[in-house]
Design a protein around this motif. Structure first.
Motif, mmCIF file in Angstrom:
data_model
loop_
_atom_site.group_PDB
_atom_site.id
_atom_site.type_symbol
_atom_site.label_atom_id
_atom_site.label_comp_id
_atom_site.label_asym_id
_atom_site.label_seq_id
_atom_site.Cartn_x
_atom_site.Cartn_y
_atom_site.Cartn_z
ATOM 1 N N GLY A 31 -19.824 31.062 -28.221
ATOM 2 C CA GLY A 31 -20.710 31.084 -29.370
ATOM 3 C C GLY A 31 -20.130 30.333 -30.559
ATOM 4 O O GLY A 31 -18.925 30.251 -30.738
ATOM 5 N N SER A 32 -21.002 29.787 -31.338
ATOM 6 C CA SER A 32 -20.580 29.061 -32.531
ATOM 7 C C SER A 32 -20.154 30.051 -33.616
ATOM 8 O O SER A 32 -20.462 31.233 -33.549
ATOM 9 C CB SER A 32 -21.716 28.184 -33.033
ATOM 10 N N THR A 33 -19.455 29.530 -34.596
ATOM 11 C CA THR A 33 -18.964 30.361 -35.690
ATOM 12 C C THR A 33 -19.224 29.651 -37.005
ATOM 13 O O THR A 33 -19.039 28.445 -37.107
ATOM 14 C CB THR A 33 -17.450 30.619 -35.543
ATOM 15 N N SER A 34 -19.663 30.397 -37.992
ATOM 16 C CA SER A 34 -19.727 29.865 -39.349
ATOM 17 C C SER A 34 -18.886 30.770 -40.239
ATOM 18 O O SER A 34 -18.608 31.919 -39.895
ATOM 19 C CB SER A 34 -21.163 29.731 -39.857
ATOM 20 N N TYR A 35 -18.475 30.212 -41.366
ATOM 21 C CA TYR A 35 -17.518 30.883 -42.236
ATOM 22 C C TYR A 35 -18.104 30.999 -43.639
ATOM 23 O O TYR A 35 -18.529 30.004 -44.216
ATOM 24 C CB TYR A 35 -16.202 30.093 -42.273
ATOM 25 N N LEU A 36 -18.104 32.198 -44.162
ATOM 26 C CA LEU A 36 -18.645 32.464 -45.488
ATOM 27 C C LEU A 36 -17.516 33.027 -46.352
ATOM 28 O O LEU A 36 -16.918 34.039 -46.013
ATOM 29 C CB LEU A 36 -19.786 33.466 -45.378
ATOM 30 N N THR A 37 -17.218 32.334 -47.441
ATOM 31 C CA THR A 37 -16.190 32.783 -48.374
ATOM 32 C C THR A 37 -16.869 33.148 -49.680
ATOM 33 O O THR A 37 -17.636 32.344 -50.224
ATOM 34 C CB THR A 37 -15.145 31.677 -48.612
#
Length: 161
Positions: A31-37
């Protein structure tokens, strides 16, 4: 003397040869991953959302001419669509009231695992707000194994979940 393989062994051998003849077509999907900061600066929420170019392309068709390469012009021309997708799939609320996101940057960056669209944003925080809720529903429809990782930066350090 000829030895015959049992029928099940012969079928398994044929299946194995078929798999070897089609490399890549049966790879396991990661699965793909996105990053939220996120961080809070005074009365303002600041954020940066790093999304795989592959993921956002599936949603807003970055590759306009379908040649498999997303040019800078194609990427930049879809900014409003990328922001619209983000706005409808990432919602922050405080005590039930949605925070209005203001996008400040739309960038393309290269990370170790590929190209990412980077959306930076701010949102004003109401005075006296106690708890921030995040609703994240991006990319799951096309990638049920997608992960969204969040890092909250505070004056005392960062926390990831």
């Amino acid at each position: 003397m000829r030895h015959r393989l049992p029928r099940s062994a012969a079928l398994l051998a044929l299946l194995g040869l078929a798999l070897l003849a089609t490399p890549g077509s049966l790879q396991a999907h990661m699965g793909s991953t996105s990053y939220l900061t996120l961080s809070v600066d005074g009365g303002e929420l600041r954020g940066q959302w790093d999304m795989s170019i592959i993921d956002i392309d599936l949603e807003v068709e970055l590759d306009r001419n379908g040649d498999g390469a997303i040019t800078t012009e194609e990427f930049l021309s879809r900014r409003s669509l990328a922001e619209g997708y983000a706005r409808s799939n990432l919602v922050f609320t405080i005590e039930g009231a949605a925070l209005p996101l203001q996008f400040t940057d739309y960038l393309r960056e290269e990370f170790t695992d590929g190209s990412y669209a980077v959306l930076r944003f701010t949102a004003p925080l109401p005075p006296g707000g106690r708890s921030l809720a995040v609703t994240y529903r991006a990319f799951f429809e096309k990638d049920p194994m997608h992960r969204g990782l969040v890092r909250l930066e505070t004056p005392t350090g960062g926390e990831t979940s």
